[in-house]
Design a protein around this motif. Structure first.
Motif, PDB file in Angstrom:
ATOM      1  N   UNK A   1       0.841  -1.203   0.000  1.00 50.11           N
ATOM      2  CA  UNK A   1       0.000   0.000   0.000  1.00 50.11           C
ATOM      3  C   UNK A   1       0.875   1.252   0.000  1.00 50.11           C
ATOM      4  N   UNK A   2       0.369   2.305  -0.632  1.00 53.49           N
ATOM      5  CA  UNK A   2       1.077   3.589  -0.667  1.00 53.49           C
ATOM      6  C   UNK A   2       0.125   4.696  -0.219  1.00 53.49           C
ATOM      7  N   UNK A   3       0.666   5.654   0.532  1.00 51.83           N
ATOM      8  CA  UNK A   3      -0.171   6.755   1.003  1.00 51.83           C
ATOM      9  C   UNK A   3       0.459   8.111   0.672  1.00 51.83           C
ATOM     10  N   UNK A   4      -0.422   9.113   0.662  1.00 55.33           N
ATOM     11  CA  UNK A   4      -0.044  10.518   0.466  1.00 55.33           C
ATOM     12  C   UNK A   4       0.753  10.686  -0.839  1.00 55.33           C
ATOM     13  N   UNK A   5       1.853  11.465  -0.814  1.00 54.98           N
ATOM     14  CA  UNK A   5       2.511  11.732  -2.101  1.00 54.98           C
ATOM     15  C   UNK A   5       3.244  10.530  -2.660  1.00 54.98           C
TER      16      UNK A   5
ATOM     17  N   UNK B   1       1.777   7.629  -2.882  1.00 55.39           N
ATOM     18  CA  UNK B   1       0.693   7.076  -3.690  1.00 55.39           C
ATOM     19  C   UNK B   1       0.581   7.828  -5.021  1.00 55.39           C
ATOM     20  N   UNK B   2       0.706   9.161  -4.944  1.00 60.05           N
ATOM     21  CA  UNK B   2       0.606   9.962  -6.171  1.00 60.05           C
ATOM     22  C   UNK B   2       1.747   9.634  -7.136  1.00 60.05           C
TER      23      UNK B   2
ATOM     24  N   UNK C   1       5.082   0.417   7.395  1.00 59.83           N
ATOM     25  CA  UNK C   1       4.352  -0.410   8.355  1.00 59.83           C
ATOM     26  C   UNK C   1       4.227  -1.818   7.778  1.00 59.83           C
TER      27      UNK C   1
ATOM     28  N   UNK D   1       0.334  -3.336   9.511  1.00 58.84           N
ATOM     29  CA  UNK D   1      -0.245  -2.193  10.221  1.00 58.84           C
ATOM     30  C   UNK D   1       0.501  -1.818  11.501  1.00 58.84           C
TER      31      UNK D   1
ATOM     32  N   UNK E   1       0.825  -7.623   4.639  1.00 58.69           N
ATOM     33  CA  UNK E   1       0.552  -6.267   4.129  1.00 58.69           C
ATOM     34  C   UNK E   1       1.709  -5.339   4.513  1.00 58.69           C
TER      35      UNK E   1
ATOM     36  N   UNK F   1       3.020  -1.292   4.029  1.00 57.66           N
ATOM     37  CA  UNK F   1       2.610   0.044   3.579  1.00 57.66           C
ATOM     38  C   UNK F   1       3.797   0.994   3.619  1.00 57.66           C
TER      39      UNK F   1
ATOM     40  N   UNK G   1       4.874   5.212   3.257  1.00 54.58           N
ATOM     41  CA  UNK G   1       4.300   6.558   3.336  1.00 54.58           C
ATOM     42  C   UNK G   1       5.333   7.557   3.827  1.00 54.58           C
TER      43      UNK G   1
ATOM     44  N   UNK H   1       6.589  10.860   6.341  1.00 53.51           N
ATOM     45  CA  UNK H   1       6.370  11.136   7.766  1.00 53.51           C
ATOM     46  C   UNK H   1       4.931  11.613   8.001  1.00 53.51           C
ATOM     47  N   UNK H   2       4.357  11.178   9.100  1.00 53.60           N
ATOM     48  CA  UNK H   2       2.939  11.419   9.365  1.00 53.60           C
ATOM     49  C   UNK H   2       2.702  12.830   9.902  1.00 53.60           C
ATOM     50  N   UNK H   3       1.548  13.358   9.591  1.00 57.41           N
ATOM     51  CA  UNK H   3       1.215  14.730   9.999  1.00 57.41           C
ATOM     52  C   UNK H   3      -0.195  14.780  10.585  1.00 57.41           C
TER      53      UNK H   3
ATOM     54  N   UNK I   1      -5.763  12.431   4.666  1.00 56.75           N
ATOM     55  CA  UNK I   1      -5.767  11.022   4.264  1.00 56.75           C
ATOM     56  C   UNK I   1      -5.349  10.185   5.468  1.00 56.75           C
TER      57      UNK I   1
ATOM     58  N   UNK J   1      -4.825   5.765   7.023  1.00 55.96           N
ATOM     59  CA  UNK J   1      -4.620   4.357   6.708  1.00 55.96           C
ATOM     60  C   UNK J   1      -5.658   3.572   7.494  1.00 55.96           C
TER      61      UNK J   1
ATOM     62  N   UNK K   1      -5.055   0.589  10.349  1.00 52.76           N
ATOM     63  CA  UNK K   1      -3.889   0.927  11.170  1.00 52.76           C
ATOM     64  C   UNK K   1      -4.167   2.142  12.047  1.00 52.76           C
TER      65      UNK K   1
ATOM     66  N   UNK L   1       0.751  13.354  16.578  1.00 50.65           N
ATOM     67  CA  UNK L   1       1.367  14.230  15.573  1.00 50.65           C
ATOM     68  C   UNK L   1       2.308  13.470  14.649  1.00 50.65           C
TER      69      UNK L   1
ATOM     70  N   UNK M   1      -1.778   9.636   9.592  1.00 51.94           N
ATOM     71  CA  UNK M   1      -2.585  10.674   8.926  1.00 51.94           C
ATOM     72  C   UNK M   1      -1.630  11.540   8.100  1.00 51.94           C
ATOM     73  N   UNK M   2      -2.119  12.027   6.970  1.00 50.99           N
ATOM     74  CA  UNK M   2      -1.338  12.945   6.134  1.00 50.99           C
ATOM     75  C   UNK M   2      -2.237  14.088   5.708  1.00 50.99           C
TER      76      UNK M   2
ATOM     77  N   UNK N   1       1.008  18.921   0.022  1.00 51.88           N
ATOM     78  CA  UNK N   1       1.126  18.101   1.227  1.00 51.88           C
ATOM     79  C   UNK N   1       1.836  18.883   2.319  1.00 51.88           C
TER      80      UNK N   1
END
Lengths: 83, 144
Positions: A6-10, A12-13, A56, A59, A73, A75, A77, A79-81, B46, B48, B51, B112, B117-118, B130
């Motif tokens: 799985x890919x998230x945020x940029x 994924x783009x 991850x 998860x 699985x 994933x 991504x 750094x989380x914000x 966005x 996950x 998770x 944080x 979360x993004x 972003x």
């Protein structure tokens, strides 16, 4: 083994899609990253910077040297914000 | 003791009804979409699925054990949230205020930089970018 990746945020783009099934013999997350980065220019751009890449496995947040044995699985991504 | 992720807005008064009954101290924190540039229309968040819920529940349980909380609640939204809208809340209940404040602070630091979360800023002209993680958010975890 076949992993759901799985890919998230940029990431994924840049990859161009949110998930894919990947057949792999990669022993660690780092090995998997190398395999995926060779798949397309988009993958390479998404997975380019290992210092900021977050991952991850099933998860749970892990580092790049985590073994993949038994994983289903994975994933990737930035750094989380949250919050 | 619960964690929720939802697209819908939440109502702080409803969330706090019956929360922490019997506690001596209840602390709440609410995060709100702010516009630093003067050109922002909204945030698009966005996450996950799966998770996220798991991570928030783990953080809550860890805070409860560490600060001896009698109750805690985390609500975090995803999707598009207009400027001025509520993004998330944490509430903590303990016997005394210091534990309740510290637990809320601890939960925010974990949320944080360790909850998946993004945020993406949507400008008034429709362009999107972003949000970059701040290194001091990561450093804040070192306090605990």
């Amino acid at each position: 083994m076949t992993l759901e990746v799985l890919y998230f945020a940029w990431l994924r783009e840049r990859v161009g899609h949110p998930r894919e099934s990947v057949a792999t013999d990669a022993a660690t997350v780092r090995d998997l990253v190398a395999q995926l980065a060779a798949q397309s220019d988009g993958h390479a751009a998404a997975l380019d910077d290992l210092a900021t890449l977050r991952c991850a496995v099933d998860q749970k947040l892990v580092d790049l040297d985590t073994p993949l044995a038994g994983a289903r699985e994975v994933a990737f991504f930035p750094p989380m914000t949250g919050g | 003791m619960s964690a929720r992720v939802q697209a819908e807005p939440f109502d702080l008064a409803v969330e706090l009804r019956g929360f922490g009954a019997g506690a001596g101290a209840v602390v709440t924190f609410t995060g709100i979409v702010r516009d630093d540039s003067g050109h922002m229309a909204a945030l698009d968040i966005e996450h996950y699925p799966g998770m996220t819920e798991r991570a928030l529940t783990d953080f809550g349980a860890a805070a409860a054990a560490r600060f001896d909380l009698s109750d805690w609640r985390i609500v975090h939204r995803h999707g598009r949230i207009e400027t001025g809208g509520q993004i998330m809340m944490v509430a903590t209940a303990a016997r005394h205020r210091r534990a309740a404040f510290d637990a809320a602070d601890y939960l925010m630091d974990w949320l944080k930089s360790r909850a998946p979360f993004w945020k993406r800023e949507i400008a008034q002209d429709g362009s999107a970018s972003w949000v970059e993680a701040r290194s001091n958010d990561e450093d804040a975890l070192g306090r605990w």
